[in-house]
Design a protein around this motif. Structure first.
Motif, PDB file in Angstrom:
ATOM      1  N   ALA A 229     -17.723 -54.630-135.294  1.00  0.00           N
ATOM      2  CA  ALA A 229     -18.615 -53.961-136.233  1.00  0.00           C
ATOM      3  C   ALA A 229     -18.510 -52.424-135.802  1.00  0.00           C
ATOM      4  O   ALA A 229     -18.602 -51.646-136.631  1.00  0.00           O
ATOM      5  CB  ALA A 229     -19.956 -54.674-135.960  1.00  0.00           C
ATOM      6  N   ALA A 230     -18.721 -52.172-134.527  1.00  0.00           N
ATOM      7  CA  ALA A 230     -18.626 -50.773-134.063  1.00  0.00           C
ATOM      8  C   ALA A 230     -17.220 -50.007-134.596  1.00  0.00           C
ATOM      9  O   ALA A 230     -17.147 -49.049-135.100  1.00  0.00           O
ATOM     10  CB  ALA A 230     -18.827 -50.530-132.769  1.00  0.00           C
ATOM     11  N   ALA A 231     -16.187 -50.968-134.551  1.00  0.00           N
ATOM     12  CA  ALA A 231     -14.800 -50.314-134.841  1.00  0.00           C
ATOM     13  C   ALA A 231     -14.916 -49.992-136.174  1.00  0.00           C
ATOM     14  O   ALA A 231     -14.236 -49.127-136.926  1.00  0.00           O
ATOM     15  CB  ALA A 231     -13.602 -51.301-134.456  1.00  0.00           C
ATOM     16  N   GLN A 232     -15.350 -51.279-137.010  1.00  0.00           N
ATOM     17  CA  GLN A 232     -15.230 -50.866-138.555  1.00  0.00           C
ATOM     18  C   GLN A 232     -16.174 -49.804-139.179  1.00  0.00           C
ATOM     19  O   GLN A 232     -16.032 -49.067-140.041  1.00  0.00           O
ATOM     20  CB  GLN A 232     -15.661 -52.295-139.320  1.00  0.00           C
ATOM     21  CG  GLN A 232     -14.134 -53.094-139.266  1.00  0.00           C
ATOM     22  CD  GLN A 232     -14.622 -54.708-139.419  1.00  0.00           C
ATOM     23  OE1 GLN A 232     -15.664 -54.967-139.712  1.00  0.00           O
ATOM     24  NE2 GLN A 232     -13.508 -55.505-139.520  1.00  0.00           N
ATOM     25  N   GLN A 233     -17.482 -49.752-138.541  1.00  0.00           N
ATOM     26  CA  GLN A 233     -18.401 -49.051-139.272  1.00  0.00           C
ATOM     27  C   GLN A 233     -18.442 -48.062-138.584  1.00  0.00           C
ATOM     28  O   GLN A 233     -19.014 -46.623-139.007  1.00  0.00           O
ATOM     29  CB  GLN A 233     -19.668 -49.848-139.016  1.00  0.00           C
ATOM     30  CG  GLN A 233     -19.801 -51.187-139.924  1.00  0.00           C
ATOM     31  CD  GLN A 233     -21.389 -51.736-139.660  1.00  0.00           C
ATOM     32  OE1 GLN A 233     -22.063 -51.425-139.253  1.00  0.00           O
ATOM     33  NE2 GLN A 233     -21.177 -53.070-140.134  1.00  0.00           N
ATOM     34  N   GLY A 234     -18.145 -47.680-137.434  1.00  0.00           N
ATOM     35  CA  GLY A 234     -18.504 -46.216-136.564  1.00  0.00           C
ATOM     36  C   GLY A 234     -19.961 -45.915-136.501  1.00  0.00           C
ATOM     37  O   GLY A 234     -20.108 -44.697-136.402  1.00  0.00           O
ATOM     38  N   GLN A 235     -20.915 -46.774-136.293  1.00  0.00           N
ATOM     39  CA  GLN A 235     -22.133 -46.346-136.187  1.00  0.00           C
ATOM     40  C   GLN A 235     -22.505 -46.015-134.675  1.00  0.00           C
ATOM     41  O   GLN A 235     -21.899 -46.771-133.765  1.00  0.00           O
ATOM     42  CB  GLN A 235     -22.928 -47.689-136.782  1.00  0.00           C
ATOM     43  CG  GLN A 235     -22.668 -47.758-138.216  1.00  0.00           C
ATOM     44  CD  GLN A 235     -23.721 -48.796-138.571  1.00  0.00           C
ATOM     45  OE1 GLN A 235     -24.260 -49.423-137.986  1.00  0.00           O
ATOM     46  NE2 GLN A 235     -23.792 -48.975-139.952  1.00  0.00           N
ATOM     47  N   GLY A 236     -23.150 -44.968-134.661  1.00  0.00           N
ATOM     48  CA  GLY A 236     -23.476 -44.543-133.409  1.00  0.00           C
ATOM     49  C   GLY A 236     -24.447 -45.591-132.536  1.00  0.00           C
ATOM     50  O   GLY A 236     -24.264 -45.708-131.233  1.00  0.00           O
ATOM     51  N   ARG A 237     -25.306 -46.247-133.242  1.00  0.00           N
ATOM     52  CA  ARG A 237     -26.245 -47.116-132.794  1.00  0.00           C
ATOM     53  C   ARG A 237     -25.565 -48.433-132.124  1.00  0.00           C
ATOM     54  O   ARG A 237     -25.996 -48.742-131.201  1.00  0.00           O
ATOM     55  CB  ARG A 237     -27.145 -47.499-133.829  1.00  0.00           C
ATOM     56  CG  ARG A 237     -28.383 -48.549-133.392  1.00  0.00           C
ATOM     57  CD  ARG A 237     -29.442 -48.949-134.250  1.00  0.00           C
ATOM     58  NE  ARG A 237     -28.811 -49.081-135.407  1.00  0.00           N
ATOM     59  CZ  ARG A 237     -29.496 -49.124-136.738  1.00  0.00           C
ATOM     60  NH1 ARG A 237     -30.461 -48.405-136.763  1.00  0.00           N
ATOM     61  NH2 ARG A 237     -28.741 -49.468-137.894  1.00  0.00           N
ATOM     62  N   ALA A 238     -24.418 -48.737-132.871  1.00  0.00           N
ATOM     63  CA  ALA A 238     -23.703 -50.132-132.525  1.00  0.00           C
ATOM     64  C   ALA A 238     -23.062 -49.466-131.112  1.00  0.00           C
ATOM     65  O   ALA A 238     -22.967 -50.242-129.877  1.00  0.00           O
ATOM     66  CB  ALA A 238     -22.821 -50.509-133.640  1.00  0.00           C
ATOM     67  N   ILE A 239     -22.307 -48.393-131.057  1.00  0.00           N
ATOM     68  CA  ILE A 239     -21.627 -47.841-129.966  1.00  0.00           C
ATOM     69  C   ILE A 239     -22.698 -47.665-128.653  1.00  0.00           C
ATOM     70  O   ILE A 239     -22.365 -47.970-127.536  1.00  0.00           O
ATOM     71  CB  ILE A 239     -20.908 -46.570-130.297  1.00  0.00           C
ATOM     72  CG1 ILE A 239     -19.756 -46.850-131.169  1.00  0.00           C
ATOM     73  CG2 ILE A 239     -20.020 -46.146-128.969  1.00  0.00           C
ATOM     74  CD1 ILE A 239     -18.962 -45.574-131.771  1.00  0.00           C
ATOM     75  N   ALA A 240     -23.776 -47.216-129.048  1.00  0.00           N
ATOM     76  CA  ALA A 240     -24.824 -47.024-127.866  1.00  0.00           C
ATOM     77  C   ALA A 240     -25.415 -48.425-127.208  1.00  0.00           C
ATOM     78  O   ALA A 240     -25.238 -48.511-126.059  1.00  0.00           O
ATOM     79  CB  ALA A 240     -25.900 -46.343-128.535  1.00  0.00           C
ATOM     80  N   THR A 241     -25.234 -49.109-128.004  1.00  0.00           N
ATOM     81  CA  THR A 241     -25.507 -50.515-127.467  1.00  0.00           C
ATOM     82  C   THR A 241     -24.543 -51.149-126.393  1.00  0.00           C
ATOM     83  O   THR A 241     -24.632 -51.651-125.698  1.00  0.00           O
ATOM     84  CB  THR A 241     -25.862 -51.690-128.657  1.00  0.00           C
ATOM     85  OG1 THR A 241     -26.720 -51.305-129.528  1.00  0.00           O
ATOM     86  CG2 THR A 241     -26.006 -53.106-128.131  1.00  0.00           C
TER      87      THR A 241
END
Length: 613
Positions: free
Chosen positions: A13-25
């Motif tokens: 999900a982080a790889a596809q969407q590149g969302q900072g919140r997912a990467i922070a998690t």
């Protein structure tokens, strides 16, 4: 052993969407910092924010963040910038940046969880340049299939646990060795400029040899690489006739409204070369906070918004002149510039422009509001064009500047005081001409500065002097001559003014950037170069390399930090932000060359740092 346990769904999900919140998690789960880190940004740049009161040593935490992201390989992010603050309310400052390696993500499944492992274990080494980067994720890798990259280890279907264990061991050894060997890391010790609209309340006859005021509509200088030491610079262009020049194209792109510009503009955060090391300088992060900044000053060089004498060379829309750089002129207490024209309707020039290489500039008085709207607070009129239209034009120029709510500096014997943050800032204008405060008369200049020091908290000197052109880049402790005219000894004058009580020296006149020097804890800028010369100033080579100098001082005028914000001039002489950082490279080179022992260091992003000497 370096590994990050997380679910396959979270990672993809982080790889596809590149969302900072997912990467922070993912990062907080893997590292468990206290307090938690924050992440923001859009591809290709990722911004990571470390709290000022983190309980883990910042040096160790930054190393873990870098190693973890190299392992996760999330999203389309390539460049990672790490920030911290020194106090809860302080603006974040950049302390480290690195690039993610172009290595695909491999997920090993163990009892319902996933362990993300980097196939190539060379974490922490130099990374390829942006133009050489391999794709981080292909369509296949986004679907969980492995992408084949030259040099990467191809996993064998048999016994995946053996390869996984081996890869983990190699990663652990490589990361440990890389961190142990890193010895140098430059913290970017300055607050990043916030992009927002500025909020504020507010030629002498001399010589007729103005060889760098040569109109040109030649193609813009190559911006592929900055000039290097020892590289011959372009020759001064041949004189172009003032008559018959075609009308310039003013259709430059307009920046979005300041409120829609991101806090940290990605072009200004991209360094010239990679910085990937963590070293002794990182220990400075744990040092006590620096003294509070009392006053922030931004300064630019020569400004000519166009002329209507003897021919009409004015933009159709004068507001476009500063559109590209206006956001970067804000967020300061005082904005200074050298106005090298006149604001007058007086019809008679004091110069004989029929002579070769002789120019007279006259700008309509209405342009004063354009300068005020750009954010200028103080404009110097002590230069070799302030009397282009005799004393009447000189007086008109000062009057129209002041009517627009700005301050004009340049009358003989005058000290102009400006209030900023409840501090009194005194400005004095000097030149090499007798019509202004003369730099040749050190005794009178010293007395004037001492008087200003008694009246103000900080004293700023503006000085128009020095030889001109591409062969005048270097500054030496000697008298400079230009066409047999004594243009003064800038080193001697600047240091004498600091000894007398001045806190900042802002030089202009050579039409090219020059070195910076820290003398007695005071900053000397020997030339700020050209900043705006609409169809009036040459933009060839270093003549079109410009900057916005930002500097921060304490309440007594001591230099605390600053930045060279890179600017270049287009063929019409209009400034724009330079993504190639040419002026940063040039000022770095000249400072190291002309003042090798000065206690200053300019890093690759233009931040001016004090060093221990």
């Amino acid at each position: 052993m370096l590994s990050v346990d997380t679910s396959r769904e979270q990672t993809l999900a982080a790889a596809q969407q590149g969302q900072g919140r997912a990467i922070a998690t993912l990062l907080n789960d893997a590292i468990a910092p206290d307090p938690a880190i924050e992440v923001s940004g859009q591809p290709p740049t990722l911004h990571i924010f470390i709290a000022h009161d983190t309980t883990e040593a910042k040096r160790t935490l930054v190393a873990r963040i870098e190693s973890t992201l190299q392992t996760l390989r999330v999203g389309a992010f390539r460049d990672v910038h790490v920030y911290t603050t020194e106090a809860p309310t302080a603006a974040p400052r950049l302390i480290h940046q690195f690039s993610l390696e172009s290595v695909p993500l491999r997920l090993n499944h163990h009892h319902g969880s996933s362990t993300a492992i980097v196939d190539d274990p060379h974490v922490g080494q130099d990374f390829p340049k942006p133009t050489q980067r391999l794709p981080i994720f292909s369509a296949a890798s986004r679907l969980g299939q492995q992408q084949q990259i030259p040099g990467a280890v191809t996993p064998t279907p048999k016994k995946p646990w053996v390869l996984g264990t081996l890869a983990l061991i190699l990663i652990s050894v490589a990361v440990g060795g890389a961190i142990a060997q890193r010895q140098q890391w430059q913290p970017l010790n300055s607050t990043l400029p916030k992009i927002a609209a500025p909020s504020r309340s507010n030629g002498s006859n001399g010589s007729n040899n103005d060889t760098d005021n040569v109109p040109t509509l030649a193609p813009a200088p190559e911006a592929s690489s900055p000039p290097l030491e020892g590289t011959p610079l372009p020759e001064r262009p041949v004189t172009a006739p003032l008559e018959g020049m075609p009308e310039a194209d003013t259709s430059l792109p307009v920046l979005p409204e300041p409120g829609n510009i991101p806090l940290v503009p990605p072009p200004l955060l991209r360094p010239i070369t990679r910085q990937t090391g963590l070293g002794a300088a990182a220990s400075l992060l744990a040092a006590p906070p620096a003294p509070t900044v009392a006053v922030t000053l931004k300064a630019v060089g020569d400004i000519i918004p166009g002329t209507n004498y003897p021919n009409y060379r004015l933009p159709e829309d004068p507001n476009y002149l500063f559109n590209s750089v206006k956001p970067f002129l804000g967020e300061t207490d005082i904005l200074f510039g050298n106005f090298e024209s006149t604001l007058t309707d007086y019809p008679y020039s004091a110069k004989d422009i029929s002579r070769g290489m002789t120019f007279a500039f006259r700008t309509p008085p209405s342009f004063a509001t354009v300068l005020q709207d750009a954010g200028f607070d103080v404009l110097s009129v002590a230069n070799n064009h302030s009397f282009d239209f005799a004393e009447a034009g000189f007086n008109d120029t000062i009057a129209f500047i002041e009517q627009a709510g700005m301050h004009a500096v340049g009358r003989k014997g005058q000290i102009v005081t400006v209030e900023a943050n409840e501090y009194a800032i005194a400005f004095i204008g000097f030149s090499y001409l007798a019509d202004h405060n003369s730099m040749h008369d050190l005794a009178t200049a010293t007395a004037l500065v001492q008087t200003a020091e008694e009246q103000a908290d900080i004293v700023v000197i503006s000085v128009h002097a020095g030889a001109e052109g591409t062969d005048a880049l270097s500054v030496k402790d000697r008298t400079e001559f230009f066409f047999s005219e004594n243009r003064g000894n800038l080193v001697q004058f600047s240091r004498a003014m600091v000894d007398a009580g001045a806190d900042v020296i802002l030089g202009h006149g050579p039409h090219v950037p020059r070195a910076l020097e820290l003398y007695q804890d005071r900053l000397i800028a020997y030339s700020l170069g050209n900043f705006l010369g609409y169809r009036t100033l040459s933009t060839v080579g270093p003549l079109g390399t410009s900057l916005i100098l930002q500097l921060e001082m304490d309440e007594t005028g001591n230099f605390m930090g600053g930045r060279v914000i890179p600017v270049a001039l287009d063929p019409n002489g209009v400034p724009y932000i330079d993504n190639f950082f040419q002026s940063v490279a040039l000022v770095r080179q000249l400072t190291a060359q002309d003042f090798p022992n000065t206690a200053l260091e300019i890093d690759e992003m233009g931040y001016i740092l004090r060093t221990q000497q």
